[in-house]
Design an enzyme around this catalytic site. Structure first.
Site: not given
Ligand code: PXP
Length: 241
Positions: A7, A10, A43, A45, A49, A70, A101, A151, A191
């Protein structure tokens, strides 16, 4: 073999802190692929953001692996997904004020609504996943939507401070995985997973993907993105089939 999907939200968070042009999530996605990621997740959003529409479009165009999107189950996102055609959409709940999330999607009593929402995306060849808590009722409801994947939300496990609470959350996830696989759902996990807490899943078979962002980007600050992704991809590769 389970795979790592990275992901890159960030990277966009850092860029948006100055509303500038760097760091570039498209470059980060490319580097993550070169370092061993099997897919990229963003993601988009509703409040934009971090990830912007152009990021999704560009990553889709330049991605050599697969792009997962996402998103909240809104009309706007359904339209965007239908146009971009990611490999998979993962429906998540979204609240404006949340830092990330916070909980899983509620599927109970929404089976038909979610099935209707996913149907036009399935018709375009887009696969689907629902981000849900490891709650047996949610898992049963998720199956009734026709989604191919769930997931399971690992955040409660990852955030638990005490050993006993962590073990309790882990037990719920393991039970959830068994239940989901037993009724024909494919299972991803994500997550809050990091290089240590992910080891609890080392011997759990049948997991398709680990979806990880924060821990990789945090480590990348110290050791570089290449190594941060490479180390996690290598770890996941040693996990049970
Ligand atoms: N899965 C989902 C559905 C999420 O919303 C996120 C965060 O955007 C992640 C996985 C990844 O989580 P993390 O950034 O804590 O590894």
């Amino acid at each position: 073999m389970p795979v790592l999907v990275v992901n890159v939200d960030h990277v966009a968070t850092l860029r948006q802190a100055r509303m500038g042009i760097e760091p570039e999530p498209v470059t980060a996605a490319y580097m993550a692929e070169m370092a061993g990621a099997t897919g990229i997740i963003v993601h988009l959003r509703e409040d934009r953001r971090h990830i912007q529409d152009r990021d999704v479009e560009l990553i889709k165009k330049t991605c050599n692996t697969r792009l997962h999107l996402e998103m909240a189950a809104t009309g706007e996102m359904q339209k965007i997904a239908g146009e971009i055609k990611p490999e998979m959409v993962c429906l998540v709940p979204e609240k404006r004020q949340e830092l990330t999330t916070e909980g899983g999607l509620n599927c109970i009593g929404r089976e038909t609504e979610l099935a209707d929402y996913l149907a036009p995306l399935h018709a375009k060849g887009i696969r689907s996943s629902l981000f849900i808590d490891a709650d047996p009722k949610q898992i049963e409801a998720a199956r009734a939507t026709g989604a191919e994947f769930i997931e399971i939300h690992t955040g409660h496990y990852a955030d638990a401070k005490e050993y006993a609470a962590r073990q309790e959350e882990l037990a719920k996830i393991l039970e959830g995985i068994r239940l989901a696989q037993g009724i024909g759902l494919k299972v991803n996990l994500g997550h809050g997973l990091n290089y240590r807490n992910i080891l609890a899943f080392k011997d759990v078979s049948g997991i398709s993907e680990y979806s990880i962002g924060h821990a990789i980007m945090a480590r990348a600050i110290y050791v570089g993105l290449d190594r941060a992704v490479g180390d996690m991809a290598e770890l996941v590769r040693t996990f049970a089939d």
